[in-house]
Every structure is written in C-alpha cells, then in structure tokens.
Design a protein around this motif. Structure first.
Motif, PDB file in Angstrom:
ATOM      1  N   SER A  77      72.097 -50.973 -59.868  1.00  0.00           N
ATOM      2  CA  SER A  77      72.872 -52.207 -59.760  1.00  0.00           C
ATOM      3  C   SER A  77      72.202 -53.185 -58.814  1.00  0.00           C
ATOM      4  O   SER A  77      71.394 -52.805 -57.961  1.00  0.00           O
ATOM      5  N   TYR A 102      72.901 -51.854 -64.439  1.00  0.00           N
ATOM      6  CA  TYR A 102      72.042 -51.383 -65.519  1.00  0.00           C
ATOM      7  C   TYR A 102      72.206 -49.880 -65.672  1.00  0.00           C
ATOM      8  O   TYR A 102      72.145 -49.141 -64.674  1.00  0.00           O
ATOM      9  N   ARG A 122      69.454 -49.453 -73.288  1.00  0.00           N
ATOM     10  CA  ARG A 122      70.168 -49.625 -72.023  1.00  0.00           C
ATOM     11  C   ARG A 122      71.408 -50.474 -72.261  1.00  0.00           C
ATOM     12  O   ARG A 122      71.488 -51.245 -73.226  1.00  0.00           O
ATOM     13  N   ASP A 161      75.198 -57.194 -61.454  1.00  0.00           N
ATOM     14  CA  ASP A 161      74.702 -56.599 -62.694  1.00  0.00           C
ATOM     15  C   ASP A 161      74.518 -55.100 -62.488  1.00  0.00           C
ATOM     16  O   ASP A 161      73.887 -54.677 -61.506  1.00  0.00           O
ATOM     17  N   SER A 166      68.872 -61.360 -64.719  1.00  0.00           N
ATOM     18  CA  SER A 166      67.460 -60.975 -64.629  1.00  0.00           C
ATOM     19  C   SER A 166      66.536 -62.027 -65.204  1.00  0.00           C
ATOM     20  O   SER A 166      66.916 -62.816 -66.075  1.00  0.00           O
ATOM     21  N   VAL A 169      73.998 -53.174 -69.991  1.00  0.00           N
ATOM     22  CA  VAL A 169      74.081 -53.978 -68.779  1.00  0.00           C
ATOM     23  C   VAL A 169      75.477 -54.595 -68.708  1.00  0.00           C
ATOM     24  O   VAL A 169      75.919 -55.263 -69.658  1.00  0.00           O
ATOM     25  N   SER A 224      77.966 -57.090 -66.394  1.00  0.00           N
ATOM     26  CA  SER A 224      77.811 -58.137 -65.389  1.00  0.00           C
ATOM     27  C   SER A 224      79.118 -58.879 -65.180  1.00  0.00           C
ATOM     28  O   SER A 224      79.892 -59.089 -66.118  1.00  0.00           O
TER      29      SER A 224
END
Length: 600
Positions: free
Chosen positions: A526, A521, A484, A519, A147, A486, A488
């Motif tokens: 995604s 989240y 959150r 990724d 991101s 994440v 990846s």
C-alpha cells in the motif's frame, strides 16, 4: 528531420477564465486536469493547455507530432517515432524523467499499454480531428491520479460536439521518403446530446542510413578516419600470421562496409485509429456518456544483421579455400550472413492493437453536488517478430564435412536445409494486456466564504490488471500470466482564502488545496500520497504557485514478472549445478531475496 515551430501555450489563468465562462454560459462545469473538483483550476501547479487551434498552427498530424512541440517534454523538437523501437507507443516523459514517470490520460481516464516490456499506459493515437485540447500538469499528481504521475500528467481531451462532416488529407515528401495522413470526423448534435465518429489513417515509408549522407562512417575525405566495419558480406580471413585476407580473391587486404547503411533511421509505419464518443442527457440531472478509442499500428523495421566473427573453418569443409600461397588448412572467418539471409538486413515486424473504452453516468444532486459512476475496459495485443541467427547451427555447419552439411562462407552454395536451421532462431512473442476499472466520485460545494466556495471531492476506484505473454526466443518459451487488483480512495479540498469578495492589497487572490490518495496493490503493498497546493495572486495578472506532495510509480506487472522469472531461473540453476548439501541453503536465500523484492 521534422522541424516544428514552437508556440506559446495557455497557462492556467486562461483555464480559470474558461472555467468561469463555462459556468456562466452552460449547464456543464468542466473538470480540469490536476484536480477532481468541477469548476476550479489546479492549485499550486501550472496547467499547460494546447488547443486544437494550436495543433492546426504547427501542422501536427498526430499526437506524437503535437507533443514534440512542448518544451517540458523530453521529446521537444525531435522527430517522433510511433513505435519506440517496437517496444511500445511513442512515450516522452516530463521534466527529464523517464516516460514511465509520466501518466497519460484520455478524458481523465487511464489508458492501456501496448508494450512488450512495460505495463505503464501508452499515449493514445487519437484521430487528429477528434482532439479538442491537451492539458499538461508538469508536477507530481499521484495524490489525484495514483501511480505513474511522478513527473506529471498529460490529458488528451476529445471533442464532444460536432455538427456535420469534416475531413483532411496531408502528403509530405523528402528525399527517399513520403508520408500520408488522412482523416475524417462526423458528428450529430441535438439538444440533449451528441455523437461523433472519427477515423484517421497514417503511413510513411522508411529512411535507412544509406539514404542520408550525413550518417557516413568514412571520414577520410574531411581529414578523419574510416570507422566502417570489417564484418561484411565478403568475408575477411585471419590465419593469425599477421596478414588479413579479403574474399572473394583472398588477396591480402581487408573488406570494409557500412553496417548501418541498410538499417532504418525511421521505420515503415501504418496506423489506423478510430474514436466513437456519445453523450445523452436523459433528464435535467442525469447524463450518460461513453468513449471508445481503437488503434492498430504496424512497424516494419530494417534491422542490422548480426556479424559472425572468429568462425573456425578447416580444410575438412568442402567449401574451404586457403589464401593463395599459404597452404593453410584452417582460417578464422569474419562475415555478415547476407548470403544466408538473402538480404543485407532483417525485417522485424511490430504490430500493436489497442482499445480504450470508458462509460459512465453523471447525476446532479441537491446543493450543486454531482455523483459520477464510471468504468473502463482497456485491452491491447502486441505481436513482435524478430528474425535471428542460430549460432549453434552455424557453428555446426562451419564444421560440416559434406556439401549437404557444410557452411559456404564465400557464396550461395550452403544447402537450403542448413540455411533453414541457421535462420531458425526468431524472437516471436504475443503479449496481451487488460485493464478493468470501476469508480465513483462525489464533488460539490461545502460552504461559502468571502473569497468563494469551499469545494470538496471524494472518490473510490477499483482496478484489475492482467498481463499474458506467449512465445519464444532462441527456441526457449517464456510464458507469463500475471494479474493484480488495486483498490483506491481519494479526497480533495479547495479553500479560496481570498477572492473577489474579500480581495485586499497584496492578496488579490489566495487559494489552498489539500488532497490525498490511498492505493492498495494486491501484489506488493500500500501507499499513501498527500499533496498541498497554494496559488497566490498579489495583484491581478501575477501568480505565485507552490506545492508539496508525494508521488510514486508502482512496479508494473511486467517488472514483477521479470523479477519472478529471474529468481525461478536462479532456482533452476541451483538444482542443476549445486551440490546437494548446499541446495537447501541456496533455495532459502533465493526465497528470501524474492520476498524482499516483491514486497518493496
């Protein structure tokens, strides 16, 4: 105004040569910004490199001043401001896009935000003497970094080896302005490792609008008009009878003043920054490293006082005076509350303390592969204080009927308790952010082609972000607790189709890269982002580059928090004002809108 010379920065052909030279002369093969593979430059994208010598050439005393010399950045040739209005650090963007679309890194690792409004990473305040170079990719790079890398990536690379002590000091001054920068770096280098410790102190005083003649609002001397404000410390009284009366004498006329005169063009700033970096090779194939950057910056900003207009005061107020000869028993007052505040401005304070810590182990494997395991813990705290006027208390004081309760619009006779109530309306927030990252990467050569080695990199990353807000504005609290996770995975393949071993006329070099990243989240979904890059050199010294890829910016935690808050507010309004027969329908509509917003 700060004017910095423009310099020519090294492009990726120079970086390619540097990679080759390091491969030959050192056991260490560098990873360049824009790729996850050691020993190759980014394919299909320009790499702009700004060296420590370039920084010395332009006399840049901070990362902000150095970035102001880069044409690809929105801040090109402009005077940098450290706090961006108090909402975060200096944050220019690439290619004309917002700052949130450019990802800043330090040594290839993500950073923390110190903003009150956003959670996208801030630019690091690295001590000047600790900076080795800055590498910029002005191209989408989400396939590598995830991101925020929509417009590109800016990677700040620090020095790894220093022997002895270096120090510098700068002092600059102009009319009504001075700035001081002082720093030092100490390093110890031994056969199997190194350590450096760097520190920098920066400060400058403020520049107000009144300090600069070019900012005048009265243009009558050059044939223009007077654009100054009519809301001033001395009130103007309107009886709505066609004539305005100017305090203190209340003769017909209008008081005018420059509302921006006491307001900062550049705020007062104080910044501390420190970096500690350590490298240690335990065996011939295992190297541990750690970097810790800490900064503490404080801005004090002279801000405009909010003008008060159409404030009704009647003869019931003991401080009311009618314009001579009018016999009026009321008046509408326009005034600036200088005499309540005791100054012609508000002092706002913004303090941001941020730390970015990363550590890892690099392990050499057979066949020139390398495994890297690393993690980061980043933290920040933003304390914001902005005074304000309680307009409800001011209106009540304007309607006061005793000396102890009434507002004096002409002078200093307002009771201190009334003044305290009018000024008791600050915006006072503390925001804390945390980012925790764990990652693993494997890269190395797969096979040999006539044009060179096919190389690959694969990796996985886990990131946890948290955001906490405490404080109030206008007497109303706005607490937020957001978080959150994440997850990846990514991969990259480098294929040298033509190179030193099979170069032909028209194909001196041709390299292809394929990369992709997935990724997921925990709070919104995604995304998968691929990229293809191609670099073609028909002859030595001429490069043609092209790339195609997808990039994205995930909504920040603060973005989602603000959205949730707005829907909660809407639900509260429904409960307070909607008829009972419509509440269920409206709540269902709000829930549907909220679900759509958070899933986008």
């Amino acid at each position: 105004m700060l004017n910095l010379p423009v310099i020519a920065y090294a492009q990726d052909s120079d970086i390619s040569d540097q990679v080759k030279e390091d491969s030959v002369n050192s056991d260490e093969v560098i990873v360049v910004t824009g790729t996850s593979i050691r020993g190759v430059p980014p394919t299909g994208s320009d790499l702009i490199s700004i060296s420590r010598e370039d920084a010395k050439l332009v006399g840049a005393a901070s990362t902000a001043e150095l970035l102001a010399t880069v044409p690809q950045l929105n801040s090109f040739n402009t005077a940098p401001r450290v706090s961006n209005g108090g909402l975060g650090s200096f944050a220019p963007g690439l290619r004309g896009l917002p700052a949130a679309a450019t990802l800043p890194l330090m040594n290839g690792h993500r950073l923390i935000s110190g903003s009150t409004q956003q959670t996208n990473p801030d630019y690091p305040l690295i001590p000047e003497l600790a900076l080795e170079r800055v590498e910029i990719i002005a191209d989408g790079a989400s396939a590598i970094y995830g991101s925020e890398a929509v417009a590109g990536v800016i990677n700040f690379i620090t020095r790894e080896r220093v022997s002895g002590l270096e120090a510098n000091i700068r002092h600059g001054f102009a009319d009504d302005y001075d700035a001081l920068n002082a720093g030092a770096i100490f390093g110890q280098d031994w056969d199997s490792g190194s350590v450096i410790v760097a520190y920098q102190y920066q400060q400058n005083n403020n520049i107000t609008g009144a300090d600069r003649d070019y900012r005048s609002l009265d243009f009558r001397s050059v044939g223009g008009i007077d654009t100054r404000s009519t809301v001033c410390a001395d009130a103007n009284v309107n009886l709505f009878a066609g004539t305005i009366y100017a305090a203190p004498g209340l003769a017909p006329g209008i008081n005018t003043c420059d509302p921006r005169g006491p307001v900062d063009l550049m705020p007062q700033n104080r910044t501390h920054s420190a970096l500690v970096s350590l490298r240690q090779e335990f065996t011939s194939g295992i190297t541990a490293w750690a970097d810790v950057l800490y900064s503490d910056r404080k801005d004090t900003v002279q801000a405009a006082l909010p003008g008060q207009t159409f404030v009704l005061i009647t003869a019931a107020n003991p401080f009311f005076r009618a314009p001579p000869g009018t016999g009026s028993v009321f008046g509408y007052f326009d005034f600036r509350p200088d005499r309540l505040v005791g100054a012609d401005h508000f002092d706002q304070t913004f303090r941001v303390r941020a730390g970015n810590a990363s550590a890892g182990i690099d392990i050499d494997l057979p066949s020139d592969f390398q495994a890297s395991v690393y993690g980061s813990y980043n933290w920040s705290r933003n304390d914001t204080f902005q005074p304000g006027i309680n307009t409800t208390a001011l209106t009540a004081a304007a309607a006061g009927t005793t000396v102890a309760t009434a507002l004096d619009p002409f002078g200093f006779r307002t009771d201190p308790a009334v003044v305290g109530a009018i000024l008791d309306n600050p915006t006072d927030f503390t925001n804390r952010q945390r980012t925790r990252i764990g990652a693993v990467k494997l890269d190395g050569p797969l096979t040999e082609l006539p044009g060179g080695e096919i190389k690959i990199a694969v990796g996985a990353e886990y990131r946890r972000e948290t955001y906490m807000q405490r404080g109030q504005s206008g007497g109303v609290g706005f607490p937020e607790n957001l978080e959150r996770n994440v997850k990846s995975v990514y991969g990259e393949l480098f294929v040298p189709i033509f190179g030193a071993g099979n170069a032909t006329p028209g194909a001196y070099s041709l390299a292809l890269s394929l990369s992709g990243r997935y990724d997921h989240y925990s709070d919104f979904g995604s995304t998968t982002n691929p990229k293809i890059g191609l670099t073609w050199q028909p002859v030595d010294g001429v490069s043609l580059r092209g790339s195609y890829g997808h990039s994205f910016r995930a909504p920040g935690l603060r973005d989602l928090g603000s959205t949730v808050g707005s829907y909660y507010s809407a639900a509260a309004l429904v409960d307070a004002f909607a008829p009972a027969t419509r509440r269920a329908v409206l709540h269902r509509s709000i829930r549907s809108s909220y679900t759509a917003a958070t899933s986008r």
